[in-house]
Design an enzyme around this catalytic site. Structure first.
Site, PDB file in Angstrom:
ATOM      1  N   PRO A 116     -16.498   5.410 -10.202  1.00  0.00           N
ATOM      2  CA  PRO A 116     -16.429   6.605 -10.930  1.00  0.00           C
ATOM      3  C   PRO A 116     -17.706   7.082 -11.599  1.00  0.00           C
ATOM      4  O   PRO A 116     -17.964   8.218 -11.892  1.00  0.00           O
ATOM      5  CB  PRO A 116     -15.173   6.331 -11.967  1.00  0.00           C
ATOM      6  N   ARG A 158     -13.274  12.311  10.391  1.00  0.00           N
ATOM      7  CA  ARG A 158     -12.599  13.748  11.207  1.00  0.00           C
ATOM      8  C   ARG A 158     -13.914  14.102  11.555  1.00  0.00           C
ATOM      9  O   ARG A 158     -13.677  15.137  12.385  1.00  0.00           O
ATOM     10  CB  ARG A 158     -12.053  14.522   9.996  1.00  0.00           C
TER      11      ARG A 158
HETATM   12  N1  ADE Z   1     -13.250   3.219  -8.244  1.00  0.00           N
HETATM   13  C1  ADE Z   1     -12.428   3.648  -9.541  1.00  0.00           C
HETATM   14  N2  ADE Z   1     -12.143   4.830  -9.597  1.00  0.00           N
HETATM   15  C2  ADE Z   1     -13.142   5.356  -8.522  1.00  0.00           C
HETATM   16  C3  ADE Z   1     -13.763   6.824  -8.700  1.00  0.00           C
HETATM   17  N3  ADE Z   1     -12.967   7.754  -9.075  1.00  0.00           N
HETATM   18  N4  ADE Z   1     -14.469   7.030  -7.162  1.00  0.00           N
HETATM   19  C4  ADE Z   1     -14.781   5.837  -6.710  1.00  0.00           C
HETATM   20  N5  ADE Z   1     -14.439   4.750  -6.854  1.00  0.00           N
HETATM   21  C5  ADE Z   1     -13.717   4.522  -7.967  1.00  0.00           C
END
Ligand code: ADE
Length: 413
Positions: free
Chosen positions: A93, A158
């Site tokens: 994230p 895709r």
């Molecule tokens: N791992 C945990 N949350 C994530 C997210 N929002 N994006 C990518 N990997 C993640």
């Protein structure tokens, strides 16, 4: 069978979960046909202790566990030696956002590694020294990177030639080919479902008209639902503006009348009010403005939509002659007013509805279900009547300032 155009190497603690999902649907078929390939590698196979330990406590303290760098880097090196170099992506994230643009870039690469974290993430030295880029699929925290990796795999696949049978269905997608617009609404049979009709223009077979309708719908939907994309979907200048007013005209009816005249608004709608509200407003506005009452925004949208067929922007023709002076006096009654408002719809122009804070309260009262909880009201107003501009009521403003601010908000000023 020729070699796959893109191979995804997923490095994870849950290879079975990744494989199970990938075997279904369009992606499963693409794998079977060899357009793309997915390999999975388990970090645990690269541990060296008896317990196959992949995590440890964080240096500096704190909650949770961190995935150790050794099994992750050993897994990367093993896959590279066995099957060749790859573009290495860490899913986390704390990273730039994955979007269609990124998907288009990745679809040109032959081999992509997707590294999935779990727990509190992977020791940051992996990010710093052993990957090419990091990606997040959104500002929320998942239990691990697997769903994010599958998201990337689906979106990229895709775009790989042969995966989607009809390439047009890819080029029409939201954000396709560098577009910043959301996709237009799609409908299929039946033409009328529970009283809700598919816009007529889509059934008439005029391809130019359909294309124009779809572009307009994309712009409107983008404008309404994704304010941050408004620079790509500016509010058109030719919309007709309606004013949503409180249930009862207060002492400032004259100020409303002036504001309506000054900004050449098309009419007034009372949302959540009784038909009597329309009568009271008609009287207060001197009978010179079209007034109609709707039980809620859904009803308002249905009415506009029924007239013009536009899915998001309400379609009402503008012009003095349509709405006309002296629409009604108080005795005419709400039914006729509503009728007037209906019949002035020409389907050529779109209309916006300006919603003052009072109308939001009315909306809550008219639809007191969970979906209309006050903190979500603004969102729902936009979802239902995307032409709506909601204006912060503070500091206290009179009708004139309110209308000015609402119009500025609509135009994205
Ligand atoms: N791992 C945990 N949350 C994530 C997210 N929002 N994006 C990518 N990997 C993640």
């Amino acid at each position: 069978m020729s070699a796959p155009r893109v191979t995804f190497e997923v490095l994870t603690l849950f290879p079975a979960a990744v494989r199970a999902f990938a075997s279904a649907g369009l992606l499963g078929r693409a794998l079977e046909r060899g357009h793309v390939a997915i390999e999975t590698t388990d970090y645990r196979d690269f541990t060296e202790d008896r317990h196959r330990t992949v995590d440890d406590a964080p240096f500096g303290g704190g909650a949770g566990m961190v995935i150790k760098p050794e099994p992750v880097v050993a897994a990367i090196e093993h896959v590279t030696a066995a099957r060749g170099p790859m573009h290495r992506i860490l899913l986390t994230p704390s990273a730039p956002r994955f979007d269609q643009r990124v998907a288009e870039r990745l679809a040109k690469l032959p081999r992509i590694a997707l590294l999935c974290g779990r727990y509190e993430g992977i020791d940051d030295r992996v990010r710093e020294h052993f990957v090419d880029e990091c990606l997040s699929i959104g500002d929320f925290v998942l239990g691990g990177g697997e769903v994010a990796a599958l998201t990337v795999i689906e979106a990229v696949s895709r775009l790989v030639e042969g995966v989607v049978g009809n390439p047009e269905s890819v080029s029409d997608d939201s954000f396709a080919g560098g577009s910043a617009l959301l996709e237009f609404p799609q409908y299929t049979r039946p033409a009328v479902f529970r009283g809700h009709a598919v816009p007529e223009v889509l059934q008439a077979g005029d391809h130019a008209a359909i294309a124009a309708w779809r572009l307009r719908a994309s712009l409107a939907r983008t404008w309404a639902l994704r304010p941050e994309l408004r620079p790509h979907a500016p509010w058109p200048d030719d919309v007709a503006l309606y004013l949503a007013v409180p249930h009862a005209p207060g002492d400032d009816a004259e100020a409303w009348r002036d504001a309506i005249a000054k900004h050449r608004l098309e009419g007034v709608v009372v949302i959540g009010g009784q038909p009597e509200s329309a009568v009271a407003w008609t009287k207060a506005l001197g009978g010179r403005v079209a007034v109609a009452a709707f039980p809620d925004l859904r009803a308002l949208r249905r009415r506009f939509r029924a007239r013009g067929g536009e899915p998001w922007l309400v379609a009402i023709s503008s012009g003095e002659a349509d709405v006309g002076p002296g629409v009604a006096d108080a005795a005419t009654g709400a039914a006729e007013l509503l009728d007037r408002l209906r019949t002035c719809a020409g389907g050529q122009r779109s209309a916006a509805v300006l919603l003052p804070p009072g109308a939001l309260a009315a909306l809550g009262a008219a639809a007191p279900d969970a979906a209309f909880a006050p903190d979500r009201a603004a969102q729902h107003v936009l979802a239902l009547a995307p032409g709506a501009a909601i204006v912060d009521p503070s500091p206290p403003a009179g009708p004139a300032q309110w209308v000015e601010r609402a119009i500025a908000a609509l135009r994205g000023a």
